[in-house]
Design a protein around this motif. Structure first.
Motif, PDB file in Angstrom:
ATOM      1  N   TYR A 279       0.733  -1.237   0.108  1.00 31.69           N
ATOM      2  CA  TYR A 279       0.080  -0.049   0.090  1.00 31.69           C
ATOM      3  C   TYR A 279       0.893   1.364   0.200  1.00 31.69           C
ATOM      4  CZ  TYR A 279      -3.158  -3.752   1.046  1.00 31.69           C
ATOM      5  OH  TYR A 279      -3.724  -4.859   0.922  1.00 31.69           O
ATOM      6  N   SER A 280       1.876   1.310   0.596  1.00 29.75           N
ATOM      7  CA  SER A 280       2.855   2.525   0.822  1.00 29.75           C
ATOM      8  C   SER A 280       3.978   2.238   0.062  1.00 29.75           C
ATOM      9  CB  SER A 280       3.400   2.510   2.318  1.00 29.75           C
ATOM     10  OG  SER A 280       4.118   1.696   2.699  1.00 29.75           O
ATOM     11  N   ASN A 281       4.493   1.194  -0.580  1.00 25.72           N
ATOM     12  CA  ASN A 281       5.423   0.938  -0.951  1.00 25.72           C
ATOM     13  C   ASN A 281       6.913   1.291  -0.460  1.00 25.72           C
ATOM     14  OD1 ASN A 281       4.379  -0.583  -3.494  1.00 25.72           O
ATOM     15  ND2 ASN A 281       3.806   1.501  -4.126  1.00 25.72           N
ATOM     16  N   PHE A 282       6.652   1.719   0.927  1.00 24.71           N
ATOM     17  CA  PHE A 282       7.818   1.834   1.796  1.00 24.71           C
ATOM     18  C   PHE A 282       8.250   0.775   2.745  1.00 24.71           C
ATOM     19  CE2 PHE A 282       9.831   4.525   5.254  1.00 24.71           C
ATOM     20  CZ  PHE A 282      10.392   5.409   4.592  1.00 24.71           C
ATOM     21  N   HIS A 283       9.403   0.380   2.103  1.00 25.77           N
ATOM     22  CA  HIS A 283       9.654  -1.121   2.977  1.00 25.77           C
ATOM     23  C   HIS A 283      10.692  -0.723   4.128  1.00 25.77           C
ATOM     24  CE1 HIS A 283       8.514  -1.888  -1.299  1.00 25.77           C
ATOM     25  NE2 HIS A 283       8.111  -3.039  -0.778  1.00 25.77           N
ATOM     26  N   VAL A 284      10.565  -1.070   5.207  1.00 23.25           N
ATOM     27  CA  VAL A 284      11.379  -0.746   6.481  1.00 23.25           C
ATOM     28  C   VAL A 284      11.974  -1.913   6.965  1.00 23.25           C
ATOM     29  CG1 VAL A 284      11.354   0.438   8.466  1.00 23.25           C
ATOM     30  CG2 VAL A 284       9.738   1.067   6.911  1.00 23.25           C
ATOM     31  N   GLY A 285      13.005  -1.936   7.339  1.00 18.41           N
ATOM     32  CA  GLY A 285      13.708  -3.202   7.950  1.00 18.41           C
ATOM     33  C   GLY A 285      14.653  -2.761   9.199  1.00 18.41           C
ATOM     34  N   ALA A 286      14.607  -3.370  10.106  1.00 17.82           N
ATOM     35  CA  ALA A 286      15.091  -3.349  11.258  1.00 17.82           C
ATOM     36  C   ALA A 286      15.951  -4.660  11.915  1.00 17.82           C
ATOM     37  CB  ALA A 286      14.210  -2.975  12.590  1.00 17.82           C
ATOM     38  N   ALA A 287      17.066  -4.228  12.372  1.00 14.02           N
ATOM     39  CA  ALA A 287      17.906  -5.395  12.922  1.00 14.02           C
ATOM     40  C   ALA A 287      18.419  -5.007  14.071  1.00 14.02           C
ATOM     41  CB  ALA A 287      18.988  -5.810  11.803  1.00 14.02           C
ATOM     42  N   ALA A 288      18.708  -5.977  15.272  1.00 14.27           N
ATOM     43  CA  ALA A 288      19.089  -5.709  16.467  1.00 14.27           C
ATOM     44  C   ALA A 288      20.078  -6.804  16.963  1.00 14.27           C
ATOM     45  CB  ALA A 288      17.802  -5.663  17.638  1.00 14.27           C
ATOM     46  N   ARG A 289      21.121  -6.355  17.494  1.00  8.80           N
ATOM     47  CA  ARG A 289      21.901  -7.000  18.217  1.00  8.80           C
ATOM     48  C   ARG A 289      21.715  -7.170  19.600  1.00  8.80           C
ATOM     49  NH1 ARG A 289      25.879  -5.512  16.372  1.00  8.80           N
ATOM     50  NH2 ARG A 289      26.620  -7.449  15.037  1.00  8.80           N
ATOM     51  N   LEU A 290      21.163  -8.368  20.208  1.00 12.12           N
ATOM     52  CA  LEU A 290      20.799  -8.210  21.648  1.00 12.12           C
ATOM     53  C   LEU A 290      22.234  -8.556  22.526  1.00 12.12           C
ATOM     54  CD1 LEU A 290      17.997 -11.067  21.599  1.00 12.12           C
ATOM     55  CD2 LEU A 290      17.957  -8.711  20.959  1.00 12.12           C
ATOM     56  N   VAL A 291      21.996  -8.161  23.683  1.00 15.63           N
ATOM     57  CA  VAL A 291      23.333  -8.529  24.752  1.00 15.63           C
ATOM     58  C   VAL A 291      23.687  -9.593  24.592  1.00 15.63           C
ATOM     59  CG1 VAL A 291      22.439  -6.281  26.101  1.00 15.63           C
ATOM     60  CG2 VAL A 291      21.788  -8.475  26.729  1.00 15.63           C
ATOM     61  N   ASN A 292      23.016 -10.633  24.302  1.00 15.69           N
ATOM     62  CA  ASN A 292      23.763 -12.211  24.229  1.00 15.69           C
ATOM     63  C   ASN A 292      24.357 -12.126  23.110  1.00 15.69           C
ATOM     64  OD1 ASN A 292      21.578 -12.538  22.678  1.00 15.69           O
ATOM     65  ND2 ASN A 292      20.530 -13.869  23.882  1.00 15.69           N
ATOM     66  N   GLY A 293      24.300 -11.298  22.113  1.00 16.97           N
ATOM     67  CA  GLY A 293      24.992 -11.549  20.796  1.00 16.97           C
ATOM     68  C   GLY A 293      24.137 -11.854  19.541  1.00 16.97           C
ATOM     69  N   GLU A 294      22.721 -12.270  20.013  1.00 21.42           N
ATOM     70  CA  GLU A 294      22.019 -12.975  18.966  1.00 21.42           C
ATOM     71  C   GLU A 294      21.488 -11.741  18.097  1.00 21.42           C
ATOM     72  OE1 GLU A 294      20.726 -15.994  18.279  1.00 21.42           O
ATOM     73  OE2 GLU A 294      21.565 -16.976  19.844  1.00 21.42           O
ATOM     74  N   ILE A 295      21.263 -11.877  16.932  1.00 22.58           N
ATOM     75  CA  ILE A 295      20.526 -10.850  15.964  1.00 22.58           C
ATOM     76  C   ILE A 295      19.234 -11.095  15.799  1.00 22.58           C
ATOM     77  CG2 ILE A 295      20.793  -9.973  13.699  1.00 22.58           C
ATOM     78  CD1 ILE A 295      23.353  -9.340  15.063  1.00 22.58           C
TER      79      ILE A 295
END
Ligand code: THU
Length: 161
Positions: free
Chosen positions: A41-57
């Protein structure tokens, strides 16, 4: 009367080449997962990535819906994934990027108001501040030392006591 102010300090980088390698890697994942967004609908593609304190992504993307308010932003998708797969684990750093099919994606965007509220409560409940990296597919990058800087005068769980 006393005048008071909030100050928001952040670092601006000219490009991802100036970032520390772990931060550059996280931003590159956020850029890449924009391909997993569902944004017809918006054609606005958002991506988020997090590094946790235990190293997991963990990652998240925006998921829209024909009933528009049912859609969810990438940041809140990510927080739900993090809390569900790794309960109680704080986020060290969150990177947010986007790919706008209707125009350029060459400058940082900041999370919407609802996401700022969710980010600040995630910091509060895990007891640790979250660094935030904001960048497009190219161009300059902002690095904030904690997500709650994005929401001065936040309403918080303390108010409900
Ligand atoms: N969006 C996000 O995923 N994160 C933000 O911080 C801003 C907006 C999404 C919601 C909607 O699917 C699209 O971007 C356009 O607003």
């Amino acid at each position: 009367m006393q005048h008071k102010e909030f100050r928001v300090g952040y670092d601006e980088y000219g490009s991802d080449e100036e970032l520390a390698s772990a931060d550059a890697e996280l931003l590159s994942i956020a850029r890449r997962v924009t391909a997993h967004a569902y944004a017809p609908y918006s054609n606005f593609h958002v991506g988020a990535a997090a590094r946790l304190v235990n190293g997991e992504i963990v990652t998240g993307t925006n998921q829209e819906n024909a009933s528009f308010p049912a859609g969810i932003c990438a940041e809140r998708t990510l927080l739900s994934v993090a809390a569900s797969l790794h309960p109680g684990i704080a986020i060290d750093t969150l990177a947010i990027s986007y790919d706008n099919a209707n125009g350029p994606s060459n400058r940082p965007i900041a999370p919407c108001g609802i996401c700022r509220q969710s980010l600040q409560e995630f910091e509060q409940r895990t007891g640790q501040s979250m660094r935030v990296i904001l960048g497009g597919q190219s161009g300059k990058i902002f690095l904030l030392p904690q997500s709650s800087l994005l929401l001065p005068f936040a309403f918080s769980a303390d108010e409900l006591k």
